[in-house]
Design a protein around this motif. Structure first.
Motif, PDB file in Angstrom:
ATOM      1  N   UNK A  67       0.824  -1.263  -0.092  1.00 39.38           N
ATOM      2  CA  UNK A  67      -0.073  -0.018  -0.018  1.00 39.38           C
ATOM      3  C   UNK A  67       0.818   1.117  -0.186  1.00 39.38           C
ATOM      4  N   UNK A  68       1.932   1.258   0.871  1.00 38.38           N
ATOM      5  CA  UNK A  68       2.924   2.315   0.819  1.00 38.38           C
ATOM      6  C   UNK A  68       3.691   2.728  -0.319  1.00 38.38           C
ATOM      7  N   UNK A  69       4.046   1.629  -1.197  1.00 40.73           N
ATOM      8  CA  UNK A  69       4.587   1.842  -2.386  1.00 40.73           C
ATOM      9  C   UNK A  69       3.561   2.555  -3.703  1.00 40.73           C
ATOM     10  N   UNK A  70       2.362   1.940  -3.556  1.00 35.53           N
ATOM     11  CA  UNK A  70       1.386   2.271  -4.490  1.00 35.53           C
ATOM     12  C   UNK A  70       1.101   3.794  -4.143  1.00 35.53           C
ATOM     13  N   UNK A  71       0.865   4.080  -2.970  1.00 42.99           N
ATOM     14  CA  UNK A  71       0.779   5.458  -2.343  1.00 42.99           C
ATOM     15  C   UNK A  71       1.605   6.434  -3.067  1.00 42.99           C
ATOM     16  N   UNK A  72       2.790   6.034  -3.024  1.00 40.67           N
ATOM     17  CA  UNK A  72       4.021   6.753  -3.502  1.00 40.67           C
ATOM     18  C   UNK A  72       3.777   7.153  -5.178  1.00 40.67           C
ATOM     19  N   UNK A  73       3.329   5.944  -5.742  1.00 40.15           N
ATOM     20  CA  UNK A  73       3.260   5.969  -7.293  1.00 40.15           C
ATOM     21  C   UNK A  73       2.004   6.801  -7.554  1.00 40.15           C
ATOM     22  N   UNK A  74       1.081   6.887  -6.687  1.00 38.12           N
ATOM     23  CA  UNK A  74      -0.026   7.715  -7.169  1.00 38.12           C
ATOM     24  C   UNK A  74       0.193   9.190  -6.852  1.00 38.12           C
ATOM     25  N   UNK A  75       0.810   9.494  -5.726  1.00 38.63           N
ATOM     26  CA  UNK A  75       1.220  11.010  -5.612  1.00 38.63           C
ATOM     27  C   UNK A  75       2.076  11.376  -6.768  1.00 38.63           C
ATOM     28  N   UNK A 134      -2.104  19.651 -16.319  1.00 33.19           N
ATOM     29  CA  UNK A 134      -3.010  20.048 -16.908  1.00 33.19           C
ATOM     30  C   UNK A 134      -4.452  19.463 -16.684  1.00 33.19           C
ATOM     31  N   UNK A 135      -4.223  18.272 -16.058  1.00 31.13           N
ATOM     32  CA  UNK A 135      -5.499  17.489 -16.376  1.00 31.13           C
ATOM     33  C   UNK A 135      -5.857  17.621 -14.937  1.00 31.13           C
ATOM     34  N   UNK A 136      -7.409  17.457 -14.767  1.00 32.23           N
ATOM     35  CA  UNK A 136      -8.211  17.599 -13.848  1.00 32.23           C
ATOM     36  C   UNK A 136      -8.565  16.289 -13.253  1.00 32.23           C
ATOM     37  N   UNK A 137      -8.331  16.151 -11.843  1.00 32.04           N
ATOM     38  CA  UNK A 137      -8.524  14.776 -11.047  1.00 32.04           C
ATOM     39  C   UNK A 137      -8.972  15.018  -9.707  1.00 32.04           C
ATOM     40  N   UNK A 138      -9.456  13.919  -9.103  1.00 31.11           N
ATOM     41  CA  UNK A 138      -9.536  13.732  -7.453  1.00 31.11           C
ATOM     42  C   UNK A 138      -8.794  12.417  -7.270  1.00 31.11           C
ATOM     43  N   UNK A 139      -7.706  12.598  -6.622  1.00 31.16           N
ATOM     44  CA  UNK A 139      -6.805  11.517  -6.053  1.00 31.16           C
ATOM     45  C   UNK A 139      -7.430  10.235  -5.665  1.00 31.16           C
ATOM     46  N   UNK A 140      -7.024   9.258  -6.225  1.00 32.50           N
ATOM     47  CA  UNK A 140      -8.237   7.891  -5.816  1.00 32.50           C
ATOM     48  C   UNK A 140      -7.733   7.607  -4.550  1.00 32.50           C
ATOM     49  N   UNK A 141      -8.742   7.112  -3.665  1.00 33.56           N
ATOM     50  CA  UNK A 141      -8.406   6.444  -2.169  1.00 33.56           C
ATOM     51  C   UNK A 141      -7.987   5.003  -2.203  1.00 33.56           C
ATOM     52  N   UNK A 142      -7.999   4.392  -3.426  1.00 33.15           N
ATOM     53  CA  UNK A 142      -7.804   2.794  -3.539  1.00 33.15           C
ATOM     54  C   UNK A 142      -7.790   2.512  -4.888  1.00 33.15           C
ATOM     55  N   UNK A 143      -7.290   1.306  -5.146  1.00 31.35           N
ATOM     56  CA  UNK A 143      -6.951   0.734  -6.307  1.00 31.35           C
ATOM     57  C   UNK A 143      -5.666   1.444  -7.285  1.00 31.35           C
ATOM     58  N   UNK A 144      -5.492   1.260  -8.479  1.00 30.12           N
ATOM     59  CA  UNK A 144      -4.180   1.971  -9.098  1.00 30.12           C
ATOM     60  C   UNK A 144      -4.659   2.382 -10.115  1.00 30.12           C
ATOM     61  N   UNK A 145      -5.691   3.134 -10.374  1.00 26.21           N
ATOM     62  CA  UNK A 145      -6.127   3.820 -11.506  1.00 26.21           C
ATOM     63  C   UNK A 145      -6.375   5.430 -11.033  1.00 26.21           C
ATOM     64  N   UNK A 146      -6.678   6.390 -12.123  1.00 29.45           N
ATOM     65  CA  UNK A 146      -6.956   7.626 -11.960  1.00 29.45           C
ATOM     66  C   UNK A 146      -7.597   8.013 -13.176  1.00 29.45           C
ATOM     67  N   UNK A 147      -8.964   8.278 -12.962  1.00 31.31           N
ATOM     68  CA  UNK A 147      -9.697   9.041 -13.823  1.00 31.31           C
ATOM     69  C   UNK A 147      -9.473  10.517 -14.217  1.00 31.31           C
ATOM     70  N   UNK A 148      -8.832  10.926 -15.449  1.00 33.96           N
ATOM     71  CA  UNK A 148      -8.323  12.200 -15.434  1.00 33.96           C
ATOM     72  C   UNK A 148      -9.073  12.933 -16.367  1.00 33.96           C
ATOM     73  N   UNK A 149      -9.424  14.221 -16.139  1.00 34.57           N
ATOM     74  CA  UNK A 149     -10.444  15.078 -17.112  1.00 34.57           C
ATOM     75  C   UNK A 149      -9.354  16.064 -17.883  1.00 34.57           C
TER      76      UNK A 149
END
Ligand code: GLN
Length: 391
Positions: free
Chosen positions: A290-298, A308-323
């Protein structure tokens, strides 16, 4: 006129957009941030266990519903991680990935005309699952920017034809982790309408900022009406091993085991032996994951926002939907934008609309996967920094 060769069901499918983007990535030499598969190594301990199993000639069919040692290890893990008491003899089925688990569950439960509630956006397999099983999907929206459902809309989706609700938590593609109140609402509605909950919990260990994973099966009254689906893919970085798990009450499990026998007989025997080692990894392994993934997410989310993308940081899983709408002057078109990214910028992503039934809802989003090595993410972000507003 020749009669059509394909069945009505077969003719309804198109290629998986996720896999299609992986093909495009290879074709254009793009960094693949599309398909949800890690490009880093699995833990040495479990790779060794798999090699030993093959060397020891564990090469024949296991018992259809999964080896005894693996089911015992899965039950132990569910005990400490989910607080879920499951009997390995009567309540666990090991199948070929969470993908088979979901299909086996639906094939065992659905009659023509039954409705299955899906939250939208949804992982792309769920709609074909409904088609194959003959279920009518009914969609409840997860609303951006934070991708939560409206309790009234959820309640309104239930009726006397509802057979099941599918909950992916932590969520692919949105990254939402459902809090206790929202799961309680699902639990109450399932009991009110006599509905089964199919929970896809494959990202159960990939959680950020102290978010906790709660299993719906542990809620009052839900043990006997929840099918808890997960597997080894994401937790141990072995998406190609295809070891999935289903936990359900004995009556349901009995039906699932029969269905699974006729769908695939069993999951790979030597990999099941390695699985028994994996599910007993020390708890520090999961905290590290979880800690390794959090670093990647950040790293990825901060870079995407800066670009320039718009996003809300994910709370879990390893994807982000970016506007991505800041990059296009007129109406955003996710498919055209994803094509531009893979061909001209050299980064593969998944067009947002592929996660929606109502396609316009996904037009300004693309999904990034950050289950990748530092170098891969670095290169991906470097390429994305060359992005300019399209004219
Ligand atoms: N679950 C992974 C994803 O969402 C892989 C899916 C796939 O290969 N179709 O990207």
């Amino acid at each position: 006129m020749q009669p059509p060769l394909l069945s009505q069901k077969g003719a309804r499918f198109t290629e998986s957009v996720i896999r299609g983007m992986s093909v495009e990535a290879r074709k254009y030499g793009a960094v693949n941030l599309a398909q949800g598969k890690p490009d880093f190594a699995a833990p040495q301990l479990i790779k060794d266990a798999a090699c030993e199993a093959i060397q020891a000639d564990n090469n024949q069919y296991e018992i259809t519903w999964g080896s005894q040692p693996l089911r015992e290890a899965i039950a132990e893990h569910a005990g400490w991680h989910l607080g879920l008491k499951v009997d390995p003899d009567t309540e666990i089925t090991v199948v070929c990935g969470a993908t088979e688990a979901m299909l086996v569950a639906m094939l065992s439960l659905i009659n023509p005309g039954d409705e299955v509630i899906l939250t939208e956006p949804f992982y792309e397999n769920y709609w074909p699952d409904c088609v194959i099983a003959g279920a009518t999907p009914r969609f409840v929206r997860l609303n951006p920017p934070d991708w939560t459902f409206d309790p009234d809309q959820l309640a309104a989706a239930f009726n006397e034809r509802t057979k099941a609700i599918l909950i992916c938590n932590p969520n692919n593609p949105t990254g939402t982790v459902l809090p206790r109140e929202q799961l309680q609402l699902v639990a109450d509605l399932c009991q009110k309408w006599n509905v089964i909950a199919l929970t896809d919990e494959i990202y159960e260990h990939i959680l950020y900022d102290g978010h906790k994973h709660l299993a719906l099966a542990t809620f009052d009254g839900m043990h006997d009406r929840t099918v808890t689906i997960s597997g080894m893919s994401k937790t141990y970085a072995v998406t190609g091993w295809r070891i999935g798990t289903m936990m359900a009450a004995p009556k349901l499990t009995h039906a699932f085991r029969q269905m699974h026998d006729y769908v695939s007989i069993g999951a790979a025997a030597p990999l099941q032996q390695a699985g028994a080692v994996a599910y007993r990894m020390p708890r520090s392994y999961y905290a590290g994951l979880a800690a390794d993934y959090q670093e990647r997410r950040d790293r990825v989310c901060n870079a995407l926002e800066e670009i320039g993308f718009g996003l809300v940081k994910p709370q879990g899983a390893y994807y982000v939907m970016a506007d991505f709408s800041a990059f296009v002057p007129g109406e955003p078109d996710d498919v055209a934008f994803a094509q531009h990214l893979v061909r001209d910028v050299g980064v593969a992503v998944v067009p947002g609309s592929s996660f929606f039934n109502h396609k316009p809802l996904g037009r300004r989003f693309v999904r990034f996967c950050f289950a990748k090595k530092d170098d891969t993410l670095e290169e991906g972000m470097k390429r994305l920094r060359t992005l300019r507003v399209m004219v």
